[in-house]
Design an enzyme around this catalytic site. Structure first.
Site, PDB file in Angstrom:
ATOM      1  CG  HIS A 166      -6.027   2.258   0.008  1.00 26.05           C
ATOM      2  ND1 HIS A 166      -4.930   2.805  -0.333  1.00 26.05           N
ATOM      3  CD2 HIS A 166      -5.643   0.891   0.680  1.00 26.05           C
ATOM      4  CE1 HIS A 166      -3.808   2.086  -0.069  1.00 26.05           C
ATOM      5  NE2 HIS A 166      -4.366   1.203   0.570  1.00 26.05           N
ATOM      6  CB  SER A 168      -9.336   1.781   2.619  1.00 30.56           C
ATOM      7  OG  SER A 168      -8.911   0.555   2.664  1.00 30.56           O
ATOM      8  CB  CYS A 195      -0.426   0.020   7.691  1.00 34.65           C
ATOM      9  SG  CYS A 195      -2.128   0.362   7.021  1.00 34.65           S
ATOM     10  CB  CYS A 242      -1.085   0.066   1.221  1.00 29.85           C
ATOM     11  SG  CYS A 242      -2.127  -1.357   1.199  1.00 29.85           S
TER      12      CYS A 242
END
Length: 385
Positions: free
Chosen positions: A341, A240, A371, A89
């Site tokens: 996201h 998300s 994260c 991510c």
């Protein structure tokens, strides 16, 4: 000492799954922001020395070094190379780090960092499944590793279980998470209505605004949702959104600023990345922030604004508890729970929003963290100029 400056940052609106960007080829999404980036900055595209893009699940239309493909699809000079980065991510935040490090080292003067992801076309973890199925494998990438099993046993590596563990460890109730999620939507809607995102976004066709924020959401609707894990606290409303989008940032040295007549908007003050428990996975922003502040000699009180990715509500709430951060400085225009996201694009999307909000409010320092798979977290601190 060499400096690295941000001279421009742009993003597409974030499209929701199946929404206005879902049919767009990822290369065209990336090309769209690259074109806008170069036009708005006024820099000579031929002077760019590399294009570093984040992207996950690099299969199908996202395969073949999507960074290079995006640049070429934009009609930009063929002599400029591109490279694709995967730190899960945090991929485009890491792309920004690599680009800035190239400038800080003195080996490069003008570098593009960014990211792209079309999750409507390529679902999360699709690449893992696609690679595993022909081999008759049904488990994740860790299956079969003797070293991994010796260290971590057979504990499942699952982001939902990781988020649940964080909620339990930091004693975060479902009610607190629902209040946070609702606030994310309300802040994002306010930002859209007040035009806070207008300068940073470049419309794609009819998609002029972020599609994720839900104007009809409420605590009552959230309360009625079933947990994602049996007996757990986490629901879809606290997670998300699956999204599509692209973002890009232009980094320049002092020499490039001078020679190309560019206007620096922020200075890279600090870059770092840390790791911790890969099973819990999502709590790494906590030690990573502590490390970044110690190494930079700063305190959180000196930070005017924070962008921390809302992968799940407990990620941000646990970080706030552990750091003592002021919630009024954190994700002031909403986060991924409302805005979405698009994995590989989120890192530089957050930086784009952070830069523009620092400029809007007159803040000096901004901190970004998120994260990442494998129990990792990047931290970037910038100083607005």
């Amino acid at each position: 000492m060499a400096e690295a400056y941000i001279v421009e940052a742009v993003r597409t609106p974030v499209g929701r799954r199946g929404g206005g960007l879902s049919a767009v080829h990822p290369a065209d999404l990336g090309a769209h922001v690259l074109t806008a980036l170069m036009e708005r900055s006024g820099a000579d595209p031929a002077a760019v020395e590399d294009v570093v893009f984040g992207c996950l699940d690099t299969v199908g239309p996202q395969a073949g070094d999507i960074a290079r493909t995006c640049w070429l699809a934009a009609g930009l000079p063929e002599e400029v190379p591109g490279v694709t980065v995967d730190r899960q991510c945090g991929s485009s935040q890491q792309a920004l780090h690599f680009a800035a490090q190239g400038v800080l080292s003195g080996t490069q003067d003008l570098v593009v960092a960014g990211g792209v992801q079309n999750m409507s076309q390529i679902p999360i973890a699709f690449a893992t499944r696609q690679a595993a199925e022909p081999l008759g494998l049904t488990e994740g990438p860790f299956a079969g590793s003797e070293g991994w099993r010796a260290r971590y046993g057979d504990r499942p590596v699952n982001q939902f279980l990781g988020a649940e563990e964080i909620a339990r460890k930091w004693d975060i109730t479902r009610e607190a998470m629902e209040e946070f999620a609702l606030r994310s939507h309300l802040r994002a809607i306010r930002a859209i209505d007040e035009g806070r995102f207008d300068r940073e976004t470049v419309a794609y066709g009819d998609v002029t605004h972020d599609e994720g924020p839900r104007r009809d959401t409420s605590r009552e609707k959230m309360t009625g949702l079933q947990p994602l894990v049996e007996g757990g606290r986490l629901t879809a409303a606290l997670s998300s959104q699956i999204s599509d989008g692209a973002s890009a940032v232009l980094l320049a040295s002092e020499r490039a600023v001078r020679e190309h007549g560019l206007t620096p908007r922020a200075r890279i003050h600090h870059l770092s990345v840390r790791g911790e428990d890969p099973i819990r996975m999502l709590s790494a922003p906590i030690p990573a922030t502590a490390y970044a502040l110690k190494k930079s000699g700063m305190t959180l009180d000196a930070i005017d604004l924070v962008e921390i990715n809302e992968a799940f509500a407990p990620v941000v709430l646990a970080w706030q508890k552990a750091t003592g951060a002021d919630p009024e400085k954190v994700n002031v225009n909403g986060g991924a729970i409302a805005l979405g996201h698009p994995l590989g694009a989120t890192g530089t999307r957050l930086m784009t929003t952070l830069l523009h909000e620092l400029e809007r409010t007159g803040g000096r320092y901004g901190l970004q963290t998120m994260c990442e798979g494998g129990g990792q977290a990047n931290v970037t601190i910038v100083e607005r100029l």
